[in-house]
Design an enzyme around this catalytic site. Sequence first.
Site, short mmCIF file in Angstrom:
data_model
loop_
_atom_site.label_atom_id
_atom_site.label_comp_id
_atom_site.label_asym_id
_atom_site.label_seq_id
_atom_site.Cartn_x
_atom_site.Cartn_y
_atom_site.Cartn_z
N SER A 231 0.84 -1.21 0.00
CA SER A 231 0.00 0.00 0.00
C SER A 231 0.87 1.25 0.00
CB SER A 231 -0.88 0.03 1.24
OG SER A 231 -1.61 -1.17 1.37
N1 SAH Z 1 -0.42 -4.79 4.33
C1 SAH Z 1 0.27 -4.71 3.06
C2 SAH Z 1 -0.70 -4.58 1.91
C3 SAH Z 1 -0.97 -5.89 1.30
S1 SAH Z 1 -2.10 -5.88 -0.07
C4 SAH Z 1 1.26 -3.58 3.11
O1 SAH Z 1 1.92 -3.43 4.13
O2 SAH Z 1 1.45 -2.88 2.13
C5 SAH Z 1 -3.41 -6.85 0.59
C6 SAH Z 1 -3.08 -8.29 0.92
O3 SAH Z 1 -4.30 -8.87 1.39
C7 SAH Z 1 -2.62 -9.16 -0.23
O4 SAH Z 1 -1.38 -9.72 0.07
C8 SAH Z 1 -3.70 -10.25 -0.33
O5 SAH Z 1 -3.20 -11.52 -0.68
C9 SAH Z 1 -4.25 -10.24 1.08
N2 SAH Z 1 -5.58 -10.83 1.24
C10 SAH Z 1 -6.67 -10.75 0.42
N3 SAH Z 1 -7.71 -11.42 0.93
C11 SAH Z 1 -7.30 -11.94 2.13
C12 SAH Z 1 -7.91 -12.75 3.13
N4 SAH Z 1 -9.18 -13.17 3.03
N5 SAH Z 1 -7.19 -13.08 4.21
C13 SAH Z 1 -5.90 -12.67 4.35
N6 SAH Z 1 -5.26 -11.92 3.44
C14 SAH Z 1 -5.95 -11.56 2.33
#
Ligand code: SAH
Length: 222
Positions: A72
């Site tokens: 993000s």
């Molecule tokens: N927190 C991260 C952003 C990750 S993007 C940062 O520091 O930038 C969002 C993430 O959510 C992705 O890796 C995706 O695989 C995960 N995701 C999507 N659906 C999910 C679920 N049901 N449970 C856990 N993770 C999930």
Amino acid sequence: MTCATAAPRGIGMTSQRTRDRMIARLREQGIGDEPLLAAMAAVPRHLFIDPGLASRAYEDTALPIGFEQTISRPFAVARMIEAARAGRELGRVLEVGTGCGYQAAVLARIAKEVYSIERIQALAEKARANLRSLRIANLRLVHGDGYKGLSEAAPFDAIIVAAAAPLVPRALTDQLACRGRLVMPVGNEEQELRVIERSAAGGLKASRLDAVRFVPLRAGKG
Ligand code: SAH
């Protein structure tokens, strides 16, 4: 005689100075939570990004981390944590969507205990590898489906969901402590950041922040 001047340490695109510029920009964008800004000034964001893109780590943009997912943008991370914290000391926190682990590392600096769930196993492993050198003792990474939350560690003072869904999952609001706050992007194409707070009496109150764009929350383990 001319002397070769040694390059000052850490002047590259991944230096403390670059990180401090990111903090200055976050302040201009309206982030005022000092412990949060200190945490973001301390966490080396470039360690969470593939080497080919690391020089862009401190730009205010989302970047690919593989598996069609993104880290993000710094403003989104800051906005969500600021809204979840609301100036309080945080005890136990849940992050849904570990991705590369950056936001989890920031959270671990301002909360007593952090749990972070990722559904894609290879990303959970990548996050573990990224986080190893930082030796964070109060962070637990879990491979699982964040739609269900993490009942064995509930209740949480804050829940931050880093992926968007059309509705806020009931399992997550059920795991909010009294005065706990959940922050997550809600919507499909058009999304907005939503804050749900559990009141002292036990009810839930929703409010809205900015329009945002996040990757989708998907059910089940990947
Ligand atoms: N927190 C991260 C952003 C990750 S993007 C940062 O520091 O930038 C969002 C993430 O959510 C992705 O890796 C995706 O695989 C995960 N995701 C999507 N659906 C999910 C679920 N049901 N449970 C856990 N993770 C999930």
